[in-house]
Write an enzyme that holds these catalytic residues in place. Structure first.
Site, short mmCIF file in Angstrom:
data_model
loop_
_atom_site.label_atom_id
_atom_site.label_comp_id
_atom_site.label_asym_id
_atom_site.label_seq_id
_atom_site.Cartn_x
_atom_site.Cartn_y
_atom_site.Cartn_z
N CYS A 3 0.83 -1.21 0.00
CA CYS A 3 0.00 0.00 0.00
C CYS A 3 0.86 1.25 0.00
CB CYS A 3 -0.93 0.00 1.21
SG CYS A 3 -1.94 1.50 1.31
N ARG A 13 0.01 4.51 3.05
CA ARG A 13 0.13 4.18 4.49
C ARG A 13 0.44 5.36 5.40
NH1 ARG A 13 4.22 -0.60 4.61
NH2 ARG A 13 4.67 -0.16 2.41
N TRP A 19 -9.19 5.87 0.00
CA TRP A 19 -9.72 6.51 -1.21
C TRP A 19 -8.87 6.07 -2.38
CZ3 TRP A 19 -8.32 9.46 3.15
CH2 TRP A 19 -6.99 9.89 3.16
N GLU A 26 -5.25 3.66 -10.31
CA GLU A 26 -5.92 2.37 -10.08
C GLU A 26 -7.08 2.22 -11.05
OE1 GLU A 26 -6.37 3.15 -5.53
OE2 GLU A 26 -6.24 0.98 -5.79
N1 ARG Z 1 -6.93 -1.36 -6.95
C1 ARG Z 1 -8.24 -1.61 -6.42
C2 ARG Z 1 -9.30 -1.06 -7.37
O1 ARG Z 1 -8.97 -0.45 -8.32
C3 ARG Z 1 -8.42 -1.00 -5.06
C4 ARG Z 1 -7.37 -1.37 -4.04
C5 ARG Z 1 -7.38 -0.48 -2.82
N2 ARG Z 1 -7.13 0.89 -3.19
C6 ARG Z 1 -7.16 1.93 -2.35
N3 ARG Z 1 -6.94 3.10 -2.83
N4 ARG Z 1 -7.37 1.78 -1.06
O2 ARG Z 1 -10.47 -1.16 -7.17
#
Ligand code: ARG
Length: 384
Positions: free
Chosen positions: A78, A81, A251, A256
């Protein structure tokens, strides 16, 4: 120690040594970091007695809360953090029916979404009891889009969730729309019971329609994503106790969604669509059409979330924050472990400091661990 030996023989459980060791380690960390080292010995003795009597032990609310925070801090993959201390922990260990668990999950989504001002949150349900399976939420995240396998092998929706979608069909769920962004229902399974299926109230799921700061045609593509990433299939381990249902969220970081969920060939595979709409020459890789489409898609994600008032972080800021976190941890006298391949964002790597830093990767506890998909539980597929 003859006395203790005799006493143990009359009690129903021999002490699970491994569990006692883990409990000691966490209790030590907890009292040291929370400034109560003098309480350590007494607490360990109480845990030992409880282990002897029941084969397990129950965390105090403070131990649970701090353990969840440290699990986040310890998660090597992560990048976010820095914020580990801001985690809001909801203790829902007392809930014992799928219906009540479902209501708590809906409440989690509402509270964490917070109208767009996302709050980092975890809801912890009852831990696994020794010799039994634990509570499981089948969905890898509370909010996920269905993936419908077509007769020709193609997939409508999110290919990542095609297996789950089929497993839900086998449970009797019927698709509502058959579209590219259908929110899946939740499947909750209590130990030794059949799974139960629940539809999320649509109004609790906040989504963002994507538009682009420079390309007016972008919004006509009809692309959207959900605001809240709540991971719901990992096992939280604290002091040797396994919480098999403990969904948590932070968030989103823009990449991602923009680089992976929408860009990956194995996911929504939208780069060719966007490149074509921009009018890029896609015949040769050397025009870097993929790279250019990727940048525009990611601009659209950040721009749209911000315009909708939904918390999101860009990858440059996130990696800077991670460097701060490294510094804090060093100052606190702790080692920081990180999985480089996960920490470095999936685009423009070399523009960020994390790319140029080697990290040692180790898995420490408390932490979050993968579990087998429950619908494959009796097959021989190992956890990733
Ligand atoms: N990578 C995942 C997604 O696109 C989420 C993982 C957790 N990500 C976060 N920002 N807490 O759905």
């Amino acid at each position: 120690m003859l006395w203790r030996h005799n006493m143990a023989a009359t009690l129903p459980f021999s002490i699970p040594e491994e569990l006692l060791l883990e409990a000691r380690r966490y209790t030590h960390l907890f009292h040291k970091e929370c400034g109560t080292p003098h309480d350590y010995a007494q607490r360990v003795e109480a845990v030992r007695i409880e282990l002897e009597r029941t084969g397990t032990y129950r965390h105090t609310q403070d131990e649970l809360t701090y353990g969840a925070m440290v699990a986040w801090r310890n998660n090597a993959r992560c990048i976010g953090r820095l914020h580990w201390r801001s985690l809001q922990v909801r203790d829902m260990r007392h809930l014992s029916t799928a219906q009540d668990i479902f209501s708590a999950l809906v409440e989690h989504i509402r509270l964490a979404t917070n109208g767009g001002k996302i709050r980092s949150m975890i809801t912890v349900f009852a831990p696994q009891t020794p010799g039994q399976s634990g509570i499981r939420i089948w969905n890898p995240q509370l909010i996920r889009y269905a993936g419908y396998r077509q007769a020709d092998g193609s997939i409508v929706g999110d290919p990542l969730n095609a297996d789950l979608t089929e497993a839900m069909h086998r449970l009797g769920w019927r698709r509502t729309q058959g579209g590219a962004f259908d929110v899946l229902p939740l499947v909750i399974q209590l130990p030794g019971q059949p799974p139960e299926i629940f539809e999320l109230p649509p109004e609790c799921v906040l989504e963002v329609m994507l538009s682009h700061p420079d390309f007016p045609w972008f919004e006509d593509l009809g692309i959207k994503w959900h605001a809240l990433p709540v991971i719901s299939n990992m096992r939280l381990e604290i002091g040797g106790i396994s919480y098999t249902a403990a969904p948590f969220n932070g968030w989103y970081m823009g990449t991602e969604i923009g680089a992976r969920n929408l860009g990956d060939v194995e996911r929504y595979n939208l780069l060719p669509v966007i490149a074509q709409a921009i009018g890029l020459q896609t015949r040769s890789d050397r025009t870097l059409w993929k790279d250019r489409a990727l940048v525009e898609l990611n601009r659209a994600v950040l721009y749209s979330f911000e315009r909708a008032g939904v918390t999101i972080i860009d990858h440059h800021t996130a990696s800077r924050q991670f460097v701060h976190h490294e510094k804090h941890e060093r100052q606190a006298g702790r080692s920081l472990y990180a999985d480089w391949g996960w920490i470095v964002p999936p685009m423009s790597g070399s523009t960020m400091p994390v790319f140029h830093t080697p990290y040692e990767n180790r898995q420490t506890t408390p932490n979050f661990f993968y579990q087998n998909d429950p619908w494959l539980e009796n097959s021989l597929r190992p956890a990733l």
